[in-house]
Write an enzyme that holds these catalytic residues in place. Structure first.
Site, short mmCIF file in Angstrom:
data_model
loop_
_atom_site.label_atom_id
_atom_site.label_comp_id
_atom_site.label_asym_id
_atom_site.label_seq_id
_atom_site.Cartn_x
_atom_site.Cartn_y
_atom_site.Cartn_z
N THR A 1 -19.25 26.77 2.62
CA THR A 1 -19.61 27.48 1.40
C THR A 1 -18.42 28.30 0.89
O THR A 1 -18.11 28.29 -0.31
CB THR A 1 -20.79 28.43 1.67
OG1 THR A 1 -21.89 27.68 2.17
CG2 THR A 1 -21.21 29.16 0.40
N TYR B 1 -30.96 22.35 -3.15
CA TYR B 1 -31.59 21.91 -4.40
C TYR B 1 -32.81 21.03 -4.17
O TYR B 1 -33.84 21.23 -4.79
CB TYR B 1 -30.59 21.19 -5.33
CG TYR B 1 -31.18 20.94 -6.70
CD1 TYR B 1 -31.29 21.96 -7.62
CD2 TYR B 1 -31.67 19.68 -7.05
CE1 TYR B 1 -31.87 21.74 -8.87
CE2 TYR B 1 -32.24 19.45 -8.28
CZ TYR B 1 -32.34 20.49 -9.19
OH TYR B 1 -32.92 20.26 -10.41
N TYR C 1 -26.65 24.52 10.01
CA TYR C 1 -26.26 25.69 9.22
C TYR C 1 -27.44 26.12 8.37
O TYR C 1 -27.82 25.42 7.43
CB TYR C 1 -25.03 25.33 8.36
CG TYR C 1 -24.51 26.42 7.45
CD1 TYR C 1 -24.92 27.73 7.55
CD2 TYR C 1 -23.55 26.11 6.49
CE1 TYR C 1 -24.42 28.72 6.73
CE2 TYR C 1 -23.04 27.09 5.65
CZ TYR C 1 -23.49 28.40 5.77
OH TYR C 1 -22.98 29.37 4.93
N ARG D 1 -28.88 30.32 -0.15
CA ARG D 1 -28.09 29.34 -0.90
C ARG D 1 -28.86 28.04 -1.14
O ARG D 1 -28.68 27.40 -2.17
CB ARG D 1 -26.82 28.99 -0.12
CG ARG D 1 -25.79 30.10 -0.06
CD ARG D 1 -24.91 30.08 -1.28
NE ARG D 1 -23.81 31.02 -1.15
CZ ARG D 1 -22.77 31.06 -1.98
NH1 ARG D 1 -22.69 30.23 -3.00
NH2 ARG D 1 -21.83 31.94 -1.81
N LYS E 1 -25.56 27.85 12.98
CA LYS E 1 -24.99 29.00 12.28
C LYS E 1 -26.13 29.66 11.53
O LYS E 1 -26.71 29.06 10.62
CB LYS E 1 -23.88 28.57 11.32
CG LYS E 1 -23.31 29.72 10.49
CD LYS E 1 -22.33 29.24 9.44
CE LYS E 1 -21.85 30.40 8.57
NZ LYS E 1 -20.94 29.93 7.48
N ILE F 1 -18.96 32.88 12.54
CA ILE F 1 -18.24 32.13 11.51
C ILE F 1 -18.10 33.10 10.34
O ILE F 1 -19.05 33.37 9.62
CB ILE F 1 -18.97 30.85 11.12
CG1 ILE F 1 -19.07 29.93 12.35
CG2 ILE F 1 -18.23 30.12 9.99
CD1 ILE F 1 -19.83 28.64 12.11
#
Length: 293
Positions: A43, A107, A133, A138, A162, A203
């Site tokens: 990202t 999405y 992740y 997001r 993550k 991270i």
């Protein structure tokens, strides 16, 4: 397996193209200051607006720069298309990445069964380790703990997640319910609390600016020196907060430009530079810290 201190690398641009010269320099800086791995094209690397060719080139460069060092490459290989994610995963494996970071499809908002099938397809396409992740702010969908457990049981190379949902209860629940799935912090503000709850690494966005501090914070915690880890996490608090005053990676790139680590400040639309007000706030906070070259 890739654990420890890692930075989610920014992708520098110049005249609308990837500035690979600066990119190499930034990765070498990560190596110099003791990070365990770098994470290209996540990202923070603006992967959503890179072409597939650029995405692959960024992975190639990261692998080439890290070759011969102790720093591993956790390559971003996510997409909202399972076939595209598999393509990126296979490429990363072929060019020598040590492991993959695969973001939840965005999405589409798949069901938990859809997430399970997506991740299983990507993991089964490669032999190298795969890190899930979870970043629902997001992507609009979260990997439920039961789904993560199913994936860990079904795919021997899915080894970690993550976690960037910002919920410490989830962190505790993962440790209790899926102890064989390593958990890494995806939010700098709570790096220390996650490491203190048996997290296996971070991270970091802040690591682009302060790789040595993030490396020390992580390594102290993993070695059991929680007091020193806590001190660093507390010292970085203001910076960790201001780096999310606008959508990541807008503030971190602005801070790196102000610190002299970037030649110019450039983003891919629809991202634009921070507002004048936030730019001033970033500058004000940055002046409280020493950024090493």
């Amino acid at each position: 397996m890739v654990f420890g201190a890692m930075s989610a690398l920014i992708t520098p641009f110049i005249n609308h193209k990837v500035d690979f010269e600066t990119y190499e320099t930034l990765i070498k800086r990560q190596i110099t200051y003791g990070m365990d791995a770098c994470v290209p094209v996540g990202t923070t690397g603006e992967s959503a607006t890179l072409s597939h060719k650029e995405h692959m080139e960024c992975i190639e460069v990261a692998v080439a720069v890290c070759r011969g060092s102790k720093v591993k490459v956790l390559a971003g290989a996510g997409s909202n298309s399972t076939s595209e994610a598999k393509e990126l995963a296979l490429f990363a494996q072929k060019c020598g990445a040590d492991a993959l970071l695969c973001v939840t499809p965005y999405y589409n908002k798949p069901t938990q069964e859809g997430l399970f099938e997506h991740y299983k397809a990507v993991a089964n396409a490669v032999e190298i380790p795969v890190m899930l992740y979870n970043v629902p702010s997001r992507t609009g969908v979260s990997i439920e703990i039961e789904t993560a457990k199913r994936l860990r049981d079904a795919c021997k190379n899915i080894y970690a997640i993550k976690e960037a949902a910002g919920l410490m209860e989830r962190v505790v629940a993962f440790g209790a319910e899926v102890p064989n799935l390593a958990l890494l912090s995806g939010e700098d503000v709570i790096n220390y609390p996650i490491l203190a709850n048996n997290g296996k690494g971070v991270i970091s966005v802040t690591g682009n600016l302060f790789p040595q501090e993030i490396a020390d914070l992580t390594h102290y915690a993993l070695q059991g020196n929680m007091e020193k880890s806590y001190e660093i996490n507390t010292r970085l608090y203001e910076m960790n907060k201001i780096l999310f005053c606008e959508s990541n990676p807008v503030p971190i790139k602005a801070a790196m430009f102000l610190a002299g680590l970037l030649k110019n400040l450039e983003y891919r639309l629809p991202l634009v530079p921070p507002s004048k007000e936030n730019m001033a706030k970033i500058q004000q906070i940055l002046e409280k810290y020493e950024v090493k070259e």
